[in-house]
Write a protein that holds these residues in place. Structure first.
Motif, PDB file in Angstrom:
ATOM      1  N   SER A  84     -10.665 -11.273   4.722  1.00 56.18           N
ATOM      2  CA  SER A  84      -9.584 -11.797   3.892  1.00 56.18           C
ATOM      3  C   SER A  84      -9.776 -13.298   3.706  1.00 56.18           C
ATOM      4  O   SER A  84     -10.442 -13.965   4.498  1.00 56.18           O
ATOM      5  CB  SER A  84      -8.255 -11.506   4.561  1.00 56.18           C
ATOM      6  N   HIS A 132      -7.116  -1.746   6.575  1.00 61.41           N
ATOM      7  CA  HIS A 132      -5.803  -1.866   7.240  1.00 61.41           C
ATOM      8  C   HIS A 132      -5.829  -2.851   8.395  1.00 61.41           C
ATOM      9  O   HIS A 132      -4.938  -2.835   9.236  1.00 61.41           O
ATOM     10  CB  HIS A 132      -5.341  -0.480   7.705  1.00 61.41           C
ATOM     11  N   LYS A 137      -2.789  -5.300   9.107  1.00 56.64           N
ATOM     12  CA  LYS A 137      -1.696  -5.022   8.159  1.00 56.64           C
ATOM     13  C   LYS A 137      -0.836  -3.886   8.705  1.00 56.64           C
ATOM     14  O   LYS A 137      -1.358  -2.979   9.353  1.00 56.64           O
ATOM     15  CB  LYS A 137      -2.261  -4.556   6.813  1.00 56.64           C
ATOM     16  N   THR A 164       0.685  -0.384   8.573  1.00 55.23           N
ATOM     17  CA  THR A 164       0.203   0.792   7.838  1.00 55.23           C
ATOM     18  C   THR A 164       1.300   1.330   6.923  1.00 55.23           C
ATOM     19  O   THR A 164       2.451   1.421   7.335  1.00 55.23           O
ATOM     20  CB  THR A 164      -0.278   1.886   8.812  1.00 55.23           C
TER      21      THR A 164
END
Lengths: 350, 188
Positions: free
Chosen positions: B22, B95, B98, B100
């Motif tokens: 990211s 994921h 984050k 889910t």
């Protein structure tokens, strides 16, 4: 006939059919049904169809792939039991009852889940028995459908609603239901005290939190109410509501003497004298906590006159009254909220 | 999706490319680990992504590998097909860090792949993904009659099961008798 035989025997021809089905991008089972309609039910098994369908669907239209070297395909039953159980967690008890009929192994997995329904509504009417599960559409019980439901191991329900039509004299509802259930709430509509007691006793008192009784006939037809209130279910429930085809007068309140929290409707003709009588009756209840009395009329004037409170001048529609229970340090806190109808709430306090 | 390369579980992989991270990269450099399946293709996965797997997370915590040691010793999952492991790695990367979502609609629709994924995910102890996969299997069964379920999922009836069991017993009995006869012949 000749064409159909040739379709059945010619592999490339069958695969062409599958290719066309895959190109249509329909759900695979709908494609298989359409394929069977064209070439016949017994031409190709679903697993074989699925194999080719997915190849074609993913852009691999090779007709001569040799499947002999492919690994043996896995089936649902190859999943470990723990995973099968996790899969079947996603089904409601009714859907699980379909799975039970697949085979014995599946039945064992399914039966390891408790079959607890959220809500069941069963009606016994002139036309026969009908039921509604979890607010889904009403189904008429034919060929022992309901009996089958009750036979699911571990069957239970959280909210049970039973309706016994006054025009149906048979006790089929009572005969049909399992001996005992542990619902959190029960809602009974019936026309005689006898039937109400019978239906009420199906629910074990320990788990029962809320009881709603709807008397479908006049008190004369219903019979001895007090018998209903003698049941442990009524004494132990956290909340009891009684509705009646014919409004019940203030003396009916005496029945609630062992109920903690209740709700009932008083008739429109309730007077100041009736309200004082209601107060006197409730003040004798030992375990009383709270009740709500509804009257379909504005009774603010009667309330104020009965309890010596000042009738509000302005738009205020709520009046309070505090009453000390004789020879006790406990009070009954009354409040009346009025609009086109009145709601009188009574709470016991110290 | 993480990029992969050919390798073996014993040999150190030659610089596999990193999975896209990211934009907001953490200040402390993230540690990476390596996994491979039946096909020996090595996947480089961040510790953050691997946290989804209770099994791998436990292995990482116990081993205390350095970056070099991790590279030299990819975790071998010989019981998982390469494409299935790739799916798992992709899911873990997507994921990573984050919450889910309540549903995952990107799971395979093909039974075979889905079963393999369920088994792999169960083995790797990825709780959320296992829940999605089991839900997906359930969705594929829902609304079908018992006959259709048997047909689609190749489930034998009780009668077929019993017949197969009898047949297997008979075969086993014959084989045992044959072996005994052969052993007696040898002894003579």
């Amino acid at each position: 006939m000749e064409q159909s035989t040739s379709i059945k025997t010619e592999e490339p021809c069958l695969k062409t059919h599958i290719l066309f089905e895959a190109l249509e991008k329909k759900p695979i089972f709908a494609s298989y049904q359409s394929f069977c309609k064209k070439v016949g039910q017994d031409t190709m098994s679903y697993p074989d169809f699925e194999f080719w369908w997915y190849r074609f669907y993913h852009g691999q239209p090779v007709f001569d792939h040799d499947r002999s070297m492919d690994p043996v395909p896995k089936t649902l039953m190859d999943l470990p039991v723990l995973l099968m159980r996790k899969v079947t967690e996603n089904f409601d008890p009714m859907e699980r009852s379909v799975l039970r009929r697949v085979n014995r192994a599946m039945k064992d997995v399914v039966d390891s889940h408790p079959a607890v329904f959220e809500k069941i509504e069963i009606k016994s009417r002139l036309g026969g028995l009908s039921y509604r599960l979890n607010n889904k559409r009403t189904v008429y019980s034919r060929n022992g459908k309901l009996e089958k439901l009750f036979k699911i191991p571990g069957f239970n329900v959280n909210h049970l609603r039973l309706y016994n039509d006054p025009y149906r004299s048979e006790d089929d509802l009572i005969d049909l239901l399992p001996g005992s259930l542990t619902p959190k709430s029960i809602d009974i509509s019936a026309c005689t005290a006898y039937k109400i007691i019978k239906l009420l006793l199906i629910a074990k008192p320990k788990h029962l939190e809320s009881i709603h009784i709807d008397l479908l006939e006049s008190p004369q037809v219903v019979g001895p109410f007090s018998r209903i209130f003698e049941a442990q279910q009524m004494k132990q429930a956290k909340f009891v509501e009684v509705e009646s085809f014919e409004r019940l007068d203030v003396e009916f309140l005496k029945n609630f003497q062992q109920v903690r929290n209740f709700k009932m409707e008083l008739p429109r003709y309730t007077s100041e004298r009736d309200l004082r009588r209601a107060r006197d009756i409730i003040s004798t209840f030992k375990g009383f906590e709270k009740c709500e009395l509804q009257i379909f009329d504005n009774k603010i004037r009667e309330f104020c006159e009965a309890f010596g409170e000042v009738i509000p001048d302005g738009p205020s529609t709520t009046v309070y009254h505090r009453y000390q229970i004789p020879e006790s340090n406990e009070y009954l806190e009354f409040s009346i909220e009025c609009d086109s109808y009145s709601i009188i709430t009574v709470i016991k306090s110290r | 999706m993480s990029s992969t390369e050919q390798g073996t579980s014993s040999a150190a992989p030659a610089e596999p490319t990193t999975a896209p991270e990211s934009a907001a990269a953490p200040e402390v450099p993230e540690s990476f680990y390596y996994v491979h399946g039946k096909d020996k293709v090595v996947h480089k996965v961040s510790a953050g992504a691997l946290q989804h797997s209770a099994l791998i997370h436990g292995m990482i915590s116990n081993l205390g590998y350095t970056e070099e040691q991790a590279k030299a010793n990819p975790f071998p999952f010989e019981n998982i097909d390469g494409d299935i492991l790739q799916m798992v790695v992709d899911w873990c990367n997507q994921h990573k860090g984050k919450p889910t979502p309540p549903e995952d609609t990107n799971l395979p629709k093909q039974k075979e792949k889905l079963f393999d994924l369920v088994l792999a995910v169960n083995y790797l102890e990825i709780k959320e993904l296992l829940t999605y996969c089991c839900k997906q299997v359930a969705m594929m069964v829902k609304g079908k009659s018992p006959e259709e379920i048997r047909e689609i999922w190749m489930i034998p009836t009780d009668a077929e099961d019993e017949a197969a069991e009898k047949e297997a017993k008979k075969r086993a009995g014959k084989e045992a008798a044959g072996e005994t006869a052969a052993a007696a012949g040898d002894a003579k």
